[in-house]
Design an enzyme around this catalytic site. Structure first.
Site, PDB file in Angstrom:
ATOM      1  N   ASP A  13       1.993   1.182 -10.851  1.00  0.00           N
ATOM      2  CA  ASP A  13       2.533   1.945  -9.841  1.00  0.00           C
ATOM      3  C   ASP A  13       1.758   2.579  -8.974  1.00  0.00           C
ATOM      4  O   ASP A  13       0.402   2.522  -8.858  1.00  0.00           O
ATOM      5  CB  ASP A  13       3.249   3.287 -10.906  1.00  0.00           C
ATOM      6  N   ASP A  15       2.305   6.114  -6.397  1.00  0.00           N
ATOM      7  CA  ASP A  15       2.153   7.622  -6.431  1.00  0.00           C
ATOM      8  C   ASP A  15       2.210   8.073  -7.918  1.00  0.00           C
ATOM      9  O   ASP A  15       2.692   7.820  -8.762  1.00  0.00           O
ATOM     10  CB  ASP A  15       3.624   8.236  -5.946  1.00  0.00           C
TER      11      ASP A  15
END
Length: 221
Positions: A13, A15
């Protein structure tokens, strides 16, 4: 921590996992929430790890077009990259990986993802799966399955690095192993998965077939 286990690829991922963009994201979303008359403090925790269009659609606000508002937010977030920084050790850790064995899998649109990675100094991956690449965002497993397929591996042979409940659920649904990154957590996340604050305490080894193992980095005496 995954002792004796090797993985075909690592899926990250973005953020909260390889970079910290919370200050920027919350500035933009807080302003939007105030315009909509929402309780900002209650609303902000719901924005992380999910595509903007799905966050907005879930509110079911009268007269609000989720696609239009998501585009408005994208432009605002693209203009605000101040204070975006890498998670500790992320840059070196990503740079050490075989380029064909990792990907960024984010709920952010591609334009915003590229801007944020540039701002944080994150090395660009050979493969980026972004919000517009799937019809269902996290917690659906589609994005991780797509990334694994494009890398030519099975999702069940991947290790996913995540920070948000929606992303963790997506990785679980895809059959992947999960490493939780807790650097940006304000409260402890209850999870059965291995968790680390950053990447400084872990390294990798790669076997002759290109499979990757996590190894601890021993502190200097």
């Amino acid at each position: 921590m995954f002792a004796g286990r090797k993985f075909a690829a690592f899926l990250f991922d973005m953020d909260g996992t390889v970079l910290n963009s919370i200050a920027s994201a919350e500035r933009v979303w807080a302003a939007w929430a105030r315009r909509q008359g929402l309780d900002v403090a209650a609303f902000l925790p719901t924005i992380h790890g999910v595509r903007a269009i799905e966050t907005i659609a879930a509110l079911a606000l009268p007269g609000v077009d989720p696609a239009h508002e998501a585009d408005v937010l994208l432009q605002a977030e693209a203009a605000d990259v101040e204070g975006i920084v890498p998670i500790a050790g992320a840059v070196a850790f990503l740079a050490a990986l075989p380029p064909e064995r990792w990907a960024i899998v984010t709920s952010a649109p591609r334009e915003l993802a590229l801007l944020r990675m540039k701002a944080a100094g994150i090395p660009l991956p050979a493969l980026l799966v972004a919000a517009e690449d799937v019809s269902r965002g996290k917690p659906a497993p589609d994005c991780f399955r797509l990334a694994a397929g494009k890398l030519g591996v099975d999702a069940c042979d991947c290790l996913v690095f995540e920070d948000a409940p929606a992303g963790i659920a997506a990785a679980e649904a895809a059959g992947a192993a999960v490493m939780v990154i807790s650097a940006t957590h304000r409260h402890e996340l209850q999870t059965p998965h291995a968790a680390i604050a950053g990447y400084e305490a872990i390294g990798i080894s790669v076997d002759d077939s290109g499979w990757i193992a996590i190894e601890p980095v021993l502190a200097a005496a």
